[in-house]
Design an enzyme around this catalytic site. Structure first.
Site, PDB file in Angstrom:
ATOM      1  N   GLU A 115      -1.000  -3.797   5.058  1.00 14.34           N
ATOM      2  CA  GLU A 115      -0.663  -5.218   5.201  1.00 14.34           C
ATOM      3  C   GLU A 115       0.430  -5.459   6.235  1.00 14.34           C
ATOM      4  O   GLU A 115       1.537  -5.899   5.899  1.00 14.34           O
ATOM      5  CB  GLU A 115      -0.246  -5.793   3.843  1.00 14.34           C
ATOM      6  N   GLU A 168      -6.936  -2.830  -2.260  1.00 13.35           N
ATOM      7  CA  GLU A 168      -6.124  -3.443  -3.327  1.00 13.35           C
ATOM      8  C   GLU A 168      -6.841  -4.684  -3.829  1.00 13.35           C
ATOM      9  O   GLU A 168      -7.397  -5.458  -3.041  1.00 13.35           O
ATOM     10  CB  GLU A 168      -4.749  -3.906  -2.819  1.00 13.35           C
TER      11      GLU A 168
HETATM   12  O1  IFM Z   1       2.576  -5.030  -4.801  1.00  9.22           O
HETATM   13  C1  IFM Z   1       1.932  -5.485  -3.648  1.00  9.22           C
HETATM   14  C2  IFM Z   1       1.560  -4.343  -2.741  1.00  9.22           C
HETATM   15  O2  IFM Z   1       2.653  -3.543  -2.406  1.00  9.22           O
HETATM   16  C3  IFM Z   1       0.975  -4.860  -1.459  1.00  9.22           C
HETATM   17  N1  IFM Z   1      -0.090  -5.814  -1.709  1.00  9.22           N
HETATM   18  C4  IFM Z   1       0.128  -6.836  -2.689  1.00  9.22           C
HETATM   19  C5  IFM Z   1       0.679  -6.245  -3.978  1.00  9.22           C
HETATM   20  C6  IFM Z   1       0.907  -7.356  -5.007  1.00  9.22           C
HETATM   21  O3  IFM Z   1       1.773  -8.313  -4.503  1.00  9.22           O
END
Ligand code: IFM
Length: 470
Positions: free
Chosen positions: A183, A368
């Site tokens: 990200e 994710e």
């Molecule tokens: O916890 C975070 C992660 O580190 C990166 N993506 C989003 C998750 C939830 O906010």
């Protein structure tokens, strides 16, 4: 009735995936974490400070002043944590390496104790039959590199490529799948533009420059991995949010386009098309000055897969008074999770189809996807997170629909394995499939963990059978 009998009954009452055969044989079921969110041990064995140590120790920056000093104490408890991963039947575990543990000054030789830690961890995964998917950078820049200018300095991209090369030499025999960056939108825009994440700067021009250098860092690192470990697979994980105009007014539609350009397209356009498109330049005017000849070719070198992180759908309102891009973003009403996000499974289907259609024919991994709820341990010592089971079923069913629509989706990594340090929100948000009691460091697999294990096991049994049509 014992706790485990009660949980078993509760689990039996849960519906399974609507269409498990949409997921092909070999589909990678995984769980995700990141180093600073779980490891702790921030001052041990030669680890140096990262921007998150500095930020979280700066008064007023994080919820209750929470920091990652101890987090889930995974640095000391990794063996038990890996046993738990094995019990949960996942094939893959997505973890990140701490750059400031491996290379405390952000340059120079690797710290042998950190190399040993990660080699032990990766070997422990292999012994348990769990494949690692290793993220090389999940937001924790070594502080010395920030002091030298951070991501707005072009030299940080070169430093990253050198660190990656050293990490691949040290660990590459134990890793086949690498993710360069997690990200980069958060690292650049939240970190340098909006001040919400480390290093906490509020300078939109610096954010644009940081974004370009993160893209460049990805490209430079990719080239080094290709050279050093040609058999490995490499990708990058971007957060892709499903953005809808709050109304069909032209103003809200234009605001949605601005937000899309400033977030989703800021990275996907150069990575997949080798350009910053006009709408991206329009919202990030400082970008142009950062680009040097050859950069876009470096950034757009083909990857083996595209990582996609997805959480929610947002509605976008034009708002002249809003400080950032004259817009406001709200979740589908009402907010469904403790982070104020929506649970709209169709949004995962939408972003998967969009990325496959508009951006890349490369295989996609959902690296994710998850939700925070105010989970609690009930008097029987069970954590019955029904909302997370519903979330996972809904989003996985949406992933199944995307597969049926032709998206080349190869894996799903739920965020997160453990409850952990949720950055500026500290320990106030729980995303784990496994509950962590931070005082005792006791782990309790939640109902969602039992459900996920059941679905994975059923899918593996089904696809192992010769009768499986796929
Ligand atoms: O916890 C975070 C992660 O580190 C990166 N993506 C989003 C998750 C939830 O906010």
């Amino acid at each position: 009735m014992t706790t485990s009998e009660r949980l078993r009954d509760r689990l039996l009452a849960q519906a399974s995936l609507a269409d498990p055969s949409a997921f092909p044989p070999g589909f990678r079921w995984g769980l995700s974490t990141a180093a600073y969110q779980i490891e702790g041990a921030v001052r041990e064995d030669g680890r140096g400070p990262s921007i998150w140590d500095t930020f979280s120790h700066t008064p007023g920056k994080t919820f209750h002043g929470d920091n990652g000093d101890t987090a889930c104490d995974h640095y000391h408890r990794w063996r038990q944590d890996l046993d738990l991963l094995q019990e949960l039947a996942v094939q893959d575990y997505r973890l990140s390496l701490s750059w400031s543990r491996l290379q405390p000054a952000g340059s120079g030789p690797l710290n042998p104790l950190a190399v040993k830690f990660y080699r032990d961890l990766l070997s422990g995964l292999a012994e348990r039959g769990v494949r690692p998917l290793v993220t090389l950078y999940h937001w924790d820049l070594p502080q010395p590199l920030e002091d030298a200018g951070g991501w707005p300095a072009r030299s940080t991209a070169a430093a990253f490529a050198d660190y990656v090369a050293a990490a691949v030499v040290a660990l590459g025999d134990l890793v086949q799948d690498w993710i360069t960056l997690n990200e980069p939108w958060c690292s650049s825009v939240l970190g340098y533009g909006l001040g919400a994440h480390a290093p906490g700067r509020r300078d939109l021009a610096a954010a644009a420059t940081a974004a370009h250098h993160l893209g460049l860092a990805h490209g430079l690192a990719l080239a080094r991995i290709r050279q050093l470990a040609p058999a490995s697979r490499v990708g990058i994980s971007n957060i892709v949010t499903d953005l809808w105009p709050a109304t069909d007014s032209p103003a809200d539609q234009a605001a949605t386009q601005r937000l899309d350009a400033s977030s989703n397209r800021l990275f996907l356009d150069p990575l997949c098309h080798g350009v910053y498109s006009d709408p991206v330049h329009a919202v990030w005017p400082a970008l142009a000055a950062a680009i040097r000849p050859g950069d876009l070719e470096t950034i757009a070198a083909p990857t083996d897969f595209l990582g996609l992180n997805h959480y929610h759908r947002s509605y976008v309102h034009h708002d002249d008074t809003a400080p950032y891009l004259a817009l406001r973003e709200t979740p589908a009403e009402p907010a469904d999770t403790s982070c104020g996000w929506s649970v709209v499974p169709d949004s995962l289907e939408a972003v998967l189809i969009r990325v496959a259609r508009d951006y890349s024919a490369a295989p996609i991994l959902v690296t994710e996807s998850g939700a925070s709820f105010d989970d609690y341990v009930d008097p029987d010592a069970a954590v019955v997170d029904q909302e997370r089971v519903d979330y996972l079923r809904g989003y996985l069913d949406a992933a199944g629909r995307a597969l049926r629509a032709g998206v080349d989706l190869r894996g799903y990594y739920a965020w997160s394995f453990l409850d952990n340090y949720e950055w500026a929100l500290g320990y106030s948000k729980r995303f784990g499939l496994v509950h962590v009691d931070y005082a005792s460091q006791r782990r309790i697999p939640k109902l969602s963990a039992h459900w996920y294990r059941r679905e994975i096991t059923q899918h593996r049994q089904m696809t192992a059978s010769p009768a499986h049509p796929a």
